[in-house]
Enzyme design. Sequence first.
Site, PDB file in Angstrom:
ATOM      1  N   CYS A 191     -51.677 -10.236   1.615  1.00 37.33           N
ATOM      2  CA  CYS A 191     -52.252 -11.045   0.604  1.00 37.33           C
ATOM      3  C   CYS A 191     -52.903  -9.538   0.137  1.00 37.33           C
ATOM      4  CB  CYS A 191     -52.194 -12.255   0.391  1.00 37.33           C
ATOM      5  SG  CYS A 191     -53.832 -12.288   1.944  1.00 37.33           S
TER       6      CYS A 191
ATOM      7  N   GLU B 127     -64.683 -18.109   6.867  1.00 32.52           N
ATOM      8  CA  GLU B 127     -64.615 -18.717   5.399  1.00 32.52           C
ATOM      9  C   GLU B 127     -65.451 -20.064   4.798  1.00 32.52           C
ATOM     10  OE1 GLU B 127     -60.447 -18.534   3.656  1.00 32.52           O
ATOM     11  OE2 GLU B 127     -61.755 -19.705   2.396  1.00 32.52           O
TER      12      GLU B 127
ATOM     13  N   SER C 248     -55.189 -18.527  10.515  1.00 30.97           N
ATOM     14  CA  SER C 248     -55.272 -20.201   9.658  1.00 30.97           C
ATOM     15  C   SER C 248     -54.045 -20.291   9.832  1.00 30.97           C
ATOM     16  CB  SER C 248     -56.769 -20.502   9.633  1.00 30.97           C
ATOM     17  OG  SER C 248     -56.928 -21.682   8.334  1.00 30.97           O
ATOM     18  N   ASN C 249     -53.995 -19.329   8.523  1.00 28.30           N
ATOM     19  CA  ASN C 249     -52.346 -19.718   7.793  1.00 28.30           C
ATOM     20  C   ASN C 249     -51.463 -19.068   8.773  1.00 28.30           C
ATOM     21  OD1 ASN C 249     -51.057 -16.793   6.531  1.00 28.30           O
ATOM     22  ND2 ASN C 249     -53.607 -15.717   6.998  1.00 28.30           N
TER      23      ASN C 249
ATOM     24  N   HIS D  75     -57.690 -11.745  10.338  1.00 33.10           N
ATOM     25  CA  HIS D  75     -57.428 -12.244  11.402  1.00 33.10           C
ATOM     26  C   HIS D  75     -55.755 -11.627  11.602  1.00 33.10           C
ATOM     27  CE1 HIS D  75     -59.935 -15.905  11.720  1.00 33.10           C
ATOM     28  NE2 HIS D  75     -61.016 -14.976  11.708  1.00 33.10           N
TER      29      HIS D  75
ATOM     30  N   SER E  80     -52.488 -11.778   6.915  1.00 35.22           N
ATOM     31  CA  SER E  80     -52.597 -10.784   7.517  1.00 35.22           C
ATOM     32  C   SER E  80     -51.522 -10.390   8.640  1.00 35.22           C
ATOM     33  CB  SER E  80     -53.940 -10.705   8.091  1.00 35.22           C
ATOM     34  OG  SER E  80     -53.635 -12.934   8.833  1.00 35.22           O
TER      35      SER E  80
ATOM     36  N   HIS F  34     -64.625 -21.404  11.439  1.00 35.64           N
ATOM     37  CA  HIS F  34     -63.926 -20.911  10.602  1.00 35.64           C
ATOM     38  C   HIS F  34     -65.061 -19.838   9.582  1.00 35.64           C
ATOM     39  CE1 HIS F  34     -61.180 -17.745   7.856  1.00 35.64           C
ATOM     40  NE2 HIS F  34     -59.973 -18.461   9.112  1.00 35.64           N
TER      41      HIS F  34
ATOM     42  N   CYS G  93     -56.102 -20.984  -2.888  1.00 31.79           N
ATOM     43  CA  CYS G  93     -55.039 -19.259  -2.832  1.00 31.79           C
ATOM     44  C   CYS G  93     -53.891 -18.734  -2.954  1.00 31.79           C
ATOM     45  CB  CYS G  93     -55.557 -18.255  -2.337  1.00 31.79           C
ATOM     46  SG  CYS G  93     -54.636 -17.595  -0.891  1.00 31.79           S
TER      47      CYS G  93
HETATM   48  S1  SF4 Z   1     -58.377 -16.141  -0.099  1.00 37.82           S
HETATM   49 FE1  SF4 Z   1     -57.345 -15.299   2.434  1.00 37.82          FE
HETATM   50  S2  SF4 Z   1     -55.437 -15.262   2.066  1.00 37.82           S
HETATM   51 FE2  SF4 Z   1     -55.410 -15.868  -0.426  1.00 37.82          FE
HETATM   52  S3  SF4 Z   1     -55.650 -13.999  -0.682  1.00 37.82           S
HETATM   53 FE3  SF4 Z   1     -57.640 -13.657  -0.573  1.00 37.82          FE
HETATM   54  S4  SF4 Z   1     -57.399 -13.315   1.466  1.00 37.82           S
HETATM   55 FE4  SF4 Z   1     -55.873 -14.372   1.027  1.00 37.82          FE
END
Ligand code: SF4
Length: 408
Positions: A53, A178, A315-316, A83, A377, A176, A285
């Site tokens: 991404c 984030e 996670s994603n 990750h 990722s 996590h 996002c």
């Molecule tokens: S928030 Fe995380 S998954 Fe979304 S664009 Fe940014 S790095 Fe990528």
Amino acid sequence: MKTFNVPVIYRSPLISAIKNQRKQQDRMKKDFTPTALDFGPLKILLARHFGFCYGVENAIEIAFKTVDENPDKRIFLLSEMIHNPHVNNDLLDRGVQFIMDTAGHQLVPWETLHHDDIVIIPAFGTTLETENKLASLGIEPLKYNTTCPFVERVWNKAEQIGKKNYTVIVHGKPKHEETRATFSHSQASTPTVVVKDIREAALLADFITGKKKGDEFYTLFQGQYSPGFNVATDLQRVGVVNQTTMLATETQAIADYIRQVMIDTYDLSETTTGERFADTRDTLCYATNDNQTAVTGMLLEPADLAIVVGGYNSSNTSHLVELCEEKLPTYFISSAEHMVSANAINHWDFHHKTELQSDSFLPKKEQVTILLTSGASCPDALVEGVIRRLLSFYQLEHKADELIIIEE
Ligand code: SF4
């Protein structure tokens, strides 16, 4: 969208060609049907959106550029940059050191850092406490900052509603990176509490309605509320933000649920709901939305199994697995090597955090159909590796270079 300078080893000419073709056909990103790669006995349905991404490419570009431009300096990353073990190992191989592990345990003592060391902040962002720590060591905390702008957008949203005296409920995994960063930034402006799922949202709702009282909150949500959180007064006006990579449907369900709890508890109407519940739509996002919607589109197609490629602590990626396994046998692997043979695959069970081995994962039939996607990722080169390895089980390796793309 901006393009980034990402090391060529992560790219895949095969996947880039497919993605470019789909982009040209569907510039408005309205088509979530998968790309069908028909090889005869093997058919692969490749998700419409997957892989690196914006935030990940941005972080990789900054990290590798920093390494290239500073051969004489010690370079640290606060923790895993993203990750994905392949990317992190490449950085370790180039001499980068991680200061903390993903759970926040210290690997490099702060006191060993010098003011002329470089410290890169990963894509997840970091806490204000860590920023202050770096500043106290004479290291400019945001000089090498790869925090994703979509994560910063969540922080801004939390701050905005915090300034209007709403308490922030963060839907995220409490440990996590984030979520810890978002929690830290949010609590600087307003009381904040983290809920990890709809079950914890329901527990929190019991304190909103008064069904549960007082001290029990501090036990049930230990480590998940900001200092000085007053359960009696801090749940009267709330808003929900989230870790950007959560399951979109779950975040929506939690926000809708808490909103309804506020309406019922305070007897609100459409026009007065905003007095108690802040509208914070859209803190997921774009990549999470696109990748999850693409999996939903892919799952509409008949198939025998799904393969999801990504880091096991991503996670994603785990949410993509979660969506697939509701519908069909799903194998979560970090690279093609985990497909040992046509009969054996080593794959990750993220529910129990253990590796499993499954036999006969490719059914014996005239044509096997496999759904394939990867996390935000995961380098495209790894997905190409999976396609090539699957083809090798049918002695069709040569077909990878002459792909037949069946347009829907
Ligand atoms: S928030 Fe995380 S998954 Fe979304 S664009 Fe940014 S790095 Fe990528």
